[in-house]
Design an enzyme around this catalytic site. Structure first.
Site, short mmCIF file in Angstrom:
data_model
loop_
_atom_site.label_atom_id
_atom_site.label_comp_id
_atom_site.label_asym_id
_atom_site.label_seq_id
_atom_site.Cartn_x
_atom_site.Cartn_y
_atom_site.Cartn_z
N SER A 184 33.28 105.51 -10.45
CA SER A 184 32.06 106.13 -10.95
C SER A 184 31.99 107.62 -10.61
CB SER A 184 30.87 105.41 -10.31
OG SER A 184 29.68 106.04 -10.65
N ASN A 215 31.71 116.83 -2.89
CA ASN A 215 30.80 116.98 -4.00
C ASN A 215 29.39 116.66 -3.57
OD1 ASN A 215 29.41 114.58 -5.55
ND2 ASN A 215 31.33 113.76 -4.72
N ASN A 238 27.58 101.79 -12.77
CA ASN A 238 27.20 102.03 -11.38
C ASN A 238 25.69 102.27 -11.37
OD1 ASN A 238 26.64 104.13 -9.12
ND2 ASN A 238 28.61 103.25 -8.55
N CYS A 244 25.37 106.48 -1.90
CA CYS A 244 25.49 107.88 -2.32
C CYS A 244 24.96 108.80 -1.22
CB CYS A 244 24.73 108.14 -3.61
SG CYS A 244 24.83 109.88 -4.08
N ILE A 293 35.92 102.75 -0.32
CA ILE A 293 34.74 103.37 0.24
C ILE A 293 34.13 104.38 -0.73
CG2 ILE A 293 35.48 103.14 2.65
CD1 ILE A 293 36.48 106.03 2.57
N GLY A 311 39.24 112.13 -2.18
CA GLY A 311 40.60 112.60 -2.39
C GLY A 311 41.54 112.05 -1.33
#
Lengths: 258, 303
Positions: free
Chosen positions: B21, B69, B99, B130, B191, B217
């Site tokens: 997502s 981000n 999502n 989030c 995760i 990443g």
């Protein structure tokens, strides 16, 4: 417009100023159509500090020889690494990305193409577009000093070139919006690319004088295709992606305080 | 050729490779670069009951082998999704999972029940992790009681496959996984991003408008792999592995650690066609090692 992922081959890579280089790449599969103002996302190999692709304006294309050129300023590890490319090297590139300048529906007959520093890069292809349609564009470039003014002789082949420098080492002293050509001529569209303060000054001039104005923005990006939503600019339509909905915006779309 | 078919609850996929997502738009953004119908599933951008503007720019910072981000769940809301996006993604020929995020249990339930009515959406991934929104989001994912509360509430209104996406920003992720399992989740995915931060020393300013953001990443892969392995041993429901997957080898490592399927996220930004390379690479690995089904490598770590 369909986007492609290509392994392009370096044709040449040469310095044009102390911190700027011209990278010319060949597309063996055949170069797709590119609108002036569109950009490419470069994969940077061999630089530990560079993880994401680097978005770079398309400077020039040659549809016969299938080459695409980029005018790049070394600003960090990614662009530094790209400057080391040698003829024959391969570089993975996504292109053409973004919307590009509106050169058709605005029907400009007397366009001004204003660039600051390496922001002149996409204005070359735009100037070529106008020249090939029988319209002689006017260029107005600004730089801190004479060495920041790039490829002036090449732009002069497309139209009249005016310049300003902060230190007065070339052209008129000051910034682009101080230049006398803005007082003397009545341009019908202004296309601009450069640092944000310069773009805002140009947008302010355009607004005060009722001239249509398109600006090309540079925001930090990840994906380059409108998926990650990292490079947003606040507009009248909400947050839009500079990579997909831009990089070119009409100034009336933006919420700039000018 | 080995069988790549993968099952997560009632969700049947042609292979275990999904896109994470927020990294793959609605799938259509990538259609020029690859055949998206080859994916196991596309998990679309975090969707909330009402439209969200997201956080101010700058929302992204590059970091060593990764990125931060702070997008903040920018999306047009579930009604817009149902009316405008669903009819389009429905025709792309790949399974779409949505999502789902929210600021309250009612928000989550409202969005989940709207999606439950869409025939072409076989599963949702509940985002209780989030790190980039002020209320809700990760707040639900860092306490076992609130994980249980939100998952059991959504379970009542969502009848298809329910995946719960877990936050790594906890002391013990297996506690959260067990809470999700006992509340009726069909699977857990992990995760989500690790809470991080970046500073520009010259200007003495943070690089993100929100100061902190989520790290993703290859930089997070070892942490993710460890958490998947721990969670695999702690629950009976399938585990979906996420975190820095850039190659088939990365994906296989997650499966050996116990993942039944995997999600590719940040790597899509580097190579937009990476996911098909991962599918082909998993297939080649299985053939090379004489496996007849991808299921045989799930949790096959020898230690």
């Amino acid at each position: 417009m369909k986007k492609y992922q290509f392994d392009l081959i370096v044709d040449s890579c040469r310095n044009v100023s102390v911190d700027t280089f011209l990278l010319k790449l060949t597309c063996p599969e055949g170069l797709p159509e590119v609108n002036p103002g569109q950009f490419a996302e470069f994969m940077v190999e061999g630089s530990a500090k560079t993880f994401l692709r680097r978005p770079i304006s398309i400077h020039d294309t040659d549809m016969v020889r299938n080459t695409v050129s980029f005018l790049i300023r070394k600003v960090g590890a990614g662009t530094e690494q790209l400057s080391k490319l040698k003829p024959g090297d391969s570089v993975n590139v996504l292109l053409p990305l973004g919307n590009g300048f509106d050169c058709t529906s605005l029907r400009s007959r007397y366009p001004l193409l204003a660039g600051g520093g390496v922001g002149v890069a996409p204005l070359y292809l735009l100037g070529k577009y106008f020249a090939s349609h029988g319209i002689s564009p006017t260029f107005l470039f600004g730089g801190r000093t004479v060495s920041n003014l790039l490829r002036l002789e090449d732009f002069e082949k497309l139209g009249k070139v005016y310049a300003t420098t902060d230190d007065g080492s070339f052209g008129e002293r000051g910034v682009v919006t101080d230049h006398h050509v803005l007082q003397n001529e009545n341009f019908d569209v202004i296309y601009a690319c450069g640092p944000t303060p310069m773009l805002k000054a140009v947008a302010g001039y355009a607004l005060r004088n009722g001239v249509a104005c398109q600006v090309s923005l540079e925001h930090m990006m990840a994906c380059g295709i409108g998926a990650c939503l990292c490079c947003v600019e606040k507009t009248r339509k909400g947050n839009l992606c500079v990579c997909k909905d831009g990089p070119v915006f009409s100034i009336e779309e933006l919420l700039w305080q000018i | 050729m080995a069988d790549l078919k993968t099952t997560i609850g009632g969700l049947v996929m042609s292979n275990p490779v999904m896109t994470a997502s927020g990294t793959f738009g609605y799938g259509v953004e990538y259609a020029d670069f690859m055949d998206i119908s080859r994916l196991g599933a596309v998990i679309v951008k975090g969707t909330t009951n009402k439209a969200r503007e997201g956080n101010p720019y700058p929302r992204m910072a590059e970091t060593p082998s990764g990125m931060l981000n702070a997008v903040g769940l920018q999306n047009k809301g579930v009604d817009y999704f149902v009316e405008h996006i669903y009819p389009m993604v429905h025709t792309l020929g790949c399974q779409t999972i949505v999502n789902v995020s929210g600021s309250s249990i009612d928000d989550y339930m409202e969005t989940a029940s709207a999606l439950n009515r869409l025939e072409g959406i076989p599963a949702i991934e509940l985002n209780i992790s989030c790190p980039n929104v002020k209320e809700g989001g990760m707040a639900f994912g860092v306490k076992a009681e609130s994980v249980f509360a939100v998952v059991s509430a959504v379970r009542k209104v969502y009848l298809k496959t329910l995946i719960v996406k877990l936050s790594p920003n906890v002391t013990d992720i297996t506690e959260m996984a067990r809470a999700a399992e006992s509340a009726g989740a069909d699977a857990v995915s992990l995760i989500n991003t690790l809470l991080g931060m970046a500073i520009d020393a010259e200007s003495r300013k943070p690089l993100l408008s929100t100061v902190t953001g989520g790290l993703s990443g290859p930089a997070v892969k070892p942490v993710a792999l460890r958490m998947v392995w721990q969670t695999y041993k702690a629950v009976r429901i399938p585990v979906i592995g996420i975190g820095g997957i850039c190659s088939a080898s990365d994906a296989i490592e997650f499966m050996l650690a116990g993942a039944s399927a995997i999600e590719i996220g940040t790597a899509n930004f580097i190579d937009p066609s990476v996911s098909v390379k991962v599918i082909d690479g998993i297939s080649a690995y299985l053939d090379r090692h004489g496996y007849s089904s991808v299921k045989q490598i799930i949790g096959a770590l020898e230690c």
